[in-house]
Design an enzyme around this catalytic site. Structure first.
Site, PDB file in Angstrom:
ATOM      1  N   MET A  24       0.847  -1.199   0.000  1.00  0.00           N
ATOM      2  CA  MET A  24       0.000   0.000   0.000  1.00  0.00           C
ATOM      3  C   MET A  24       0.883   1.249   0.000  1.00  0.00           C
ATOM      4  O   MET A  24       1.791   1.338  -0.776  1.00  0.00           O
ATOM      5  CB  MET A  24      -0.958  -0.051   1.184  1.00  0.00           C
ATOM      6  CG  MET A  24      -1.975  -1.173   1.011  1.00  0.00           C
ATOM      7  SD  MET A  24      -3.593  -0.754   1.579  1.00  0.00           S
ATOM      8  CE  MET A  24      -3.460  -1.196   3.290  1.00  0.00           C
ATOM      9  N   CYS A  25       0.648   2.159   0.871  1.00  0.00           N
ATOM     10  CA  CYS A  25       1.194   3.514   0.985  1.00  0.00           C
ATOM     11  C   CYS A  25       0.050   4.485   0.736  1.00  0.00           C
ATOM     12  O   CYS A  25      -0.806   4.227  -0.114  1.00  0.00           O
ATOM     13  CB  CYS A  25       2.321   3.867   0.006  1.00  0.00           C
ATOM     14  SG  CYS A  25       3.963   3.335   0.515  1.00  0.00           S
ATOM     15  N   GLY A  26       0.045   5.541   1.499  1.00  0.00           N
ATOM     16  CA  GLY A  26      -0.993   6.548   1.338  1.00  0.00           C
ATOM     17  C   GLY A  26      -0.420   7.852   0.839  1.00  0.00           C
ATOM     18  O   GLY A  26       0.663   8.268   1.275  1.00  0.00           O
TER      19      GLY A  26
END
Ligand SMILES: NC(=O)CC[C@H](N)C(=O)O
Length: 312
Positions: free
Chosen positions: A1-3
């Protein structure tokens, strides 16, 4: 992921609220990236006064690894004296501490200040520089980190934040986004570049130096090289799409620009919203849901391999 979250303000009346809005956005992408968090703010004159350059650094003994809290104070005092001595005319510096990051501002040009910081404290990790930009990075809980950056009180015309779930390099300060490797430039990435090692070798052969083993840094160095050769953000990102394989949603910012691009199959999520007062981008809609005027915003998903770019 990662935002990823980013906000480019068109309405100057919102500038005093930049940090508060960004902090609210960041809270909605914490689960996407629990390892670390980085923030970039453009145009906060209390952190980088007009006519000054600012350099953001992580201090520490080993490879720039930051220490926190009071342990940083002697290092910061030493940094101030040493940088001042390394600058022509020993000008007054403005030094702001924010968690593990220290921002040094001085009324000189950007290259001169970066050079003075590197000479004064060779172990310092320079994580951002420019006439308008301050960058903050650290490992740990993103909401707690945002508090140490005093993000809620930041002002300015543009900003972004990244929460990291590491894939291609270790969880360490060097692996935190944003990668701000050119003046007033930032890149944040959700995804993984498949051919980053090959492109790293090519750039290294041209004399480009790297601070980390991270794939996203290779993207940032590639974009910085294109911009240095005169490309605009749109062209630099079109060239990146041609050269890089793998998965990516990227948000890239500059001294006057804000741009978004996704890979050929749009593997990683992204949503854009626009009103006359702002342009915003996030990994998930919920990060945009509290922005003022969202109810009447134009909201859309960016198409694969199409560069979306806005200028101030
Ligand atoms: N989860 C991600 O999107 C990670 C981004 C990037 N590959 C990194 O390791 O930092």
């Amino acid at each position: 992921m990662c935002g990823i979250v980013g906000l480019h303000l068109r309405d100057p009346e919102l500038y005093p609220r930049l940090g508060r809005l960004l902090e609210t956005m960041l809270r909605q992408v914490v689960e996407r990236g629990p390892d670390s968090a980085g923030v970039a703010v453009y145009g906060d004159r209390r952190r980088c006064p007009r006519g000054h350059a600012a350099v953001s650094v992580l201090l520490g003994s080993a490879g720039g690894a930051p220490v926190d809290g009071e342990g940083t104070d002697p290092a910061r005092a030493g940094l101030e004296a040493a940088v001042r001595a390394a600058l022509p005319g020993s000008p007054e510096l403005l030094v702001t501490a924010a968690g593990a990051t220290t921002v040094v501002a001085a009324p000189v040009d950007v290259d001169t200040l970066v050079d003075a910081v590197r000479r004064a404290v060779p172990s310092a990790l320079v994580v951002g520089s420019g006439r308008d930009l301050t960058v903050y990075k650290g490992i740990g809980d993103p909401v707690a980190l945002a508090a140490t950056y005093d993000l809620a009180n930041a002002q300015g015309w543009q900003g972004l934040a990244h929460t990291r779930m590491a894939t291609e390099s270790a969880v360490n300060p060097e692996g935190c986004h944003p990668y701000a490797v050119g003046p007033d430039q930032c890149l944040v990435h959700n995804g993984s570049f498949a051919n980053h090692a090959t492109i790293r070798r090519e750039l290294a052969a041209e004399g480009v130096r790297f601070d980390s083993e991270n794939d996203s840094e290779v993207g940032a160095r590639f974009v910085a090289a294109q911009l240095a050769q005169g490309a605009d953000l749109d062209k630099a990102l079109r060239l990146l799409c041609e050269r890089f394989d793998g998965f990516y949603t990227l948000l890239v910012t500059s001294d006057d620009g804000f741009a978004v691009v996704r890979d050929a199959i749009a593997c990683k999520p992204a949503i854009i919203a626009e009103t006359p007062a702002w342009v915003a981008m996030a990994s998930e809609f919920r990060a945009l849901a509290d922005l003022p005027g969202i109810d009447t915003a134009r909201i859309y998903e960016p198409e694969p391999e199409r560069v979306y770019a806005w200028r101030r």
